[in-house]
Design an enzyme around this catalytic site. Structure first.
Site, PDB file in Angstrom:
ATOM      1  N   GLU A  40      -8.519  14.787 -48.176  1.00 27.34           N
ATOM      2  CA  GLU A  40      -9.809  14.519 -48.792  1.00 27.34           C
ATOM      3  C   GLU A  40      -9.760  14.352 -50.312  1.00 27.34           C
ATOM      4  O   GLU A  40     -10.578  13.630 -50.880  1.00 27.34           O
ATOM      5  CB  GLU A  40     -10.793  15.658 -48.450  1.00 27.34           C
ATOM      6  CG  GLU A  40     -11.226  15.686 -47.004  1.00 27.34           C
ATOM      7  CD  GLU A  40     -12.019  14.440 -46.618  1.00 27.34           C
ATOM      8  OE1 GLU A  40     -12.768  13.915 -47.464  1.00 27.34           O
ATOM      9  OE2 GLU A  40     -11.865  13.989 -45.461  1.00 27.34           O
ATOM     10  N   SER A 300     -30.121  69.562 -21.070  1.00 28.72           N
ATOM     11  CA  SER A 300     -29.555  70.836 -21.524  1.00 28.72           C
ATOM     12  C   SER A 300     -28.642  70.683 -22.737  1.00 28.72           C
ATOM     13  O   SER A 300     -27.858  71.575 -23.033  1.00 28.72           O
ATOM     14  CB  SER A 300     -28.788  71.491 -20.381  1.00 28.72           C
ATOM     15  OG  SER A 300     -27.733  70.649 -19.942  1.00 28.72           O
TER      16      SER A 300
END
Length: 632
Positions: A40, A300
């Site tokens: 590019e 519990s």
């Protein structure tokens, strides 16, 4: 949302619905960067934003062929186009792009320009940035790409819609192969590497971006929607191991069952894993509900805290004994889960076997108000049914708590009784523990040693991990919490709508997941060593040796009793308890009679003011006992 190693946990789209993930060149595969710049903009490091050679070549091609063959755009010019959001297929638009690129180069260094391009480049659909592209098309971060993957990611931004692999796989393949051919011509790769990469199929399915720790991430994002990145303490690798584990667990338990899970390093005070639901996007399981924050009955699981308070106050001795038999506590008659009783049992075994009657007996001695006061010290906000007063049912789950809150309670037990303040963000300052401990360190260590020595039963955790399970009334909630010298784990299993799940228990549904989580945490760390145990007490009473006269069991002498008194004259319940002696019992506060108990060994008194008070009791023989305590 980033984990402690900068790994992506979850992302959220920006305002326009695009997946735009910030990316820097330093975090990318160097081979991808070399390929990008070669194809590019090979003179990126040298030009001022515009490459004259490329522009001359593009202009000549346009003049001789009547169309644009190659744009001649540098990465800086492409960035200018992306920021402007306008097409550049006309000479006027190209000139505007050139001016913008030159301006960018005058203001920003090359590194900032490259990072901006890598963040804004389009990769098909609503994907922006190479990180989003790599995750969506390959399911991986872009720090390690193979040649075929890198070439496709270089090709996509030039025509992101026309080359979308899921819609136009053949166009995507041709574009990728053209990049490979150009790389070979430039001498970046050899023919063998090009052929091998060209033989790799292009992906034809777009993957979803990661959504780990979905509920915690969504909560933090809602709190700060404009914040670009959140750096969390979570361990992304651990989170990735635990999420499929929890999902497999709920699938085995039924179509509407959910799971919540928390893991922390309590020694460092940081959260390591967060799972609000095993299937966050499953409508049938109501996966959108964060069950770490849902208020449920804890079963519990508060028993270890009750025992720790009993040890601290002298109501019970870890080396002593306690009666497990049918009892009626002023109309409240708890039963053990198996409907059986063990008779006289060691206190430690009563906790390990989670016997209900001994736990209620100890809570009667400790006092429900004191339990609630200690819960609040841990930052917990216990919820009682509307209009209800704190009672002995607290021992068996008669209060509403969330997994986050229970996690804080067990974090304090693991942390020598000090309240645990967990951090979720890496940048946050270390949280300071509460100056007032939840329980005394000695009591916390004794409880931890008892829980760690419990028989493995169905959990197969073995010794060394202090763990406790719980099941709420009607099999609606299953719990398992455990800790060693470093890690703390909390598990909830149930239905998000609160409906019962037949056969659901903490030992059967939550404990196996707790076991598997600890197995994935690696080698454990030993628990702190408790003080040496005293010789077993031979007496059958809770407080130790028999006494001829009365003995005030609660509140103990010199204690601070948290009742929520604020000096405004509002009364609060304090349940007084006496051991030994002969009924009836006459009670006094600062020498003033406050009540007579003809038979019972408890008396409910409603003090109105905070401060010191002298409590005394006289039995039928005229023998007495007195204590001085502080009410607050």
């Amino acid at each position: 949302m980033l984990d402690r190693d900068e790994r992506l946990l979850r992302a959220f789209p920006v305002e326009d619905g695009r997946w735009r993930l910030a990316t820097s060149a330093a975090a990318l595969d160097p081979d991808y960067l070399a390929l990008l710049l070669t194809i590019e903009d090979r003179r990126f490091d040298r030009h001022p934003g515009v490459d004259p050679r490329a522009l001359v070549r593009a202009a000549w091609q346009w003049a001789t062929r009547g169309r644009i063959v190659s744009g001649g755009s540098t990465l800086t010019m492409q960035l200018a186009r992306l920021r402007a959001g306008h097409p550049t297929r006309t000479p006027a638009a190209k000139l505007a792009q050139i001016r913008a690129a030159l301006a960018l180069e005058r203001v920003y260094p090359k590194s900032r320009i490259l990072d901006a391009y890598l963040t804004l480049a389009p990769f098909g659909g609503n994907l922006e940035g190479v990180r989003a592209g790599a995750l969506a098309w390959f399911g991986k971060e872009p720090r390690r790409l193979d040649l075929a993957e890198a070439a496709l990611l270089v090709a996509l931004p030039q025509a992101p819609e026309a080359r979308r692999p899921d819609r136009h796989p053949e166009a995507a393949r041709r574009a990728r192969d053209r990049v490979l051919a150009l790389a070979e011509a430039a001498g970046l790769i050899d023919a063998r590497a090009r052929a091998r990469a060209a033989a790799t199929p292009v992906p034809q399915v777009r993957r979803a971006l990661p959504a780990r720790a979905a509920h915690l991430a969504a909560r933090l994002h809602r709190a700060e929607p404009a914040r670009a990145s959140h750096h969390l303490t979570l361990d992304g690798a651990l989170q990735a191991r635990l999420e499929p584990l929890a999902l497999a667990r709920v699938r085995a338990l039924g179509p509407r069952v959910s799971v919540a899970l928390l893991v922390a390093d309590h020694r460092a005070g940081i959260l390591l894993a967060h799972l609000g639901a095993a299937a966050p996007f499953d409508q049938g399981r109501r996966g959108w509900i964060d069950m770490t924050r849902a208020v449920r009955s804890p079963g519990s699981t508060l028993k270890p805290l009750i025992y720790a308070l009993a040890f601290e106050s002298g109501v019970a001795d870890p080396a002593g004994w306690i009666e497990d038999c049918a009892r009626d506590f002023h109309g409240y008659a708890p039963r053990n889960l198996d409907r059986d009783y063990q008779g006289r049992v060691p206190v430690a075994r009563a906790l390990q076997r989670s016997l209900n009657v001994p736990a209620v007996t100890l809570l009667e001695g400790v006092g429900p108000q004191r339990l609630l006061g200690r819960l609040r010290r841990a930052g917990v906000a216990p919820r009682l049914p509307p209009g209800a007063r704190p009672g002995l049912a607290l021992a068996l789950g008669g209060v509403g708590l969330s997994l986050e809150e229970l996690f804080a309670v067990y974090g304090a037990l693991a942390n020598d009784g000090r309240a645990l303040a967990l951090r979720q963000r890496r940048a946050a300052a270390p949280a300071m523990s509460s100056a007032t401990p939840l329980v005394a360190a000695e009591s916390a260590r004794r409880v931890g040693a008892i829980l760690a020595a419990a028989p493995p039963a169905g959990t197969a955790l073995g010794r060394g991990i202090a763990h406790k399970t719980g099941t709420s009334y009607g099999h609606r909630d299953a719990w398992a919490l455990g800790y060693d010298g470093r890690h703390l784990v909390g598990v909830w299993v149930g239905r998000a709508d609160g409906a019962p799940v037949p056969g659901l228990t903490g030992a059967g549904a939550a404990a196996p997941l707790l076991r598997d989580v600890f197995a994935r945490l690696g080698p454990g760390s030993p628990l702190p060593v408790p003080p040496p145990a005293r010789a077993p007490a031979p007496a059958l009473t809770l407080a130790g040796l028999p006494r001829a006269g009365p003995h005030i069991a609660y509140p103990p002498a010199g204690s601070r009793v948290a009742l929520g008194l604020d000096g405004d004259g509002a009364a609060a319940l304090l349940r007084l308890r006496v051991h030994e002696g002969r009924a009836p019992f006459q009670w006094f506060a600062d020498g003033v009679p406050i009540g007579r108990a003809p038979v019972a060994r408890t008396l409910d008194w409603w003090p109105r003011e905070p401060g010191y008070v002298d409590l005394a009791v006289v039995d039928a023989r005229g023998e007495s006992d007195r204590v001085r305590v502080w009410l607050e």
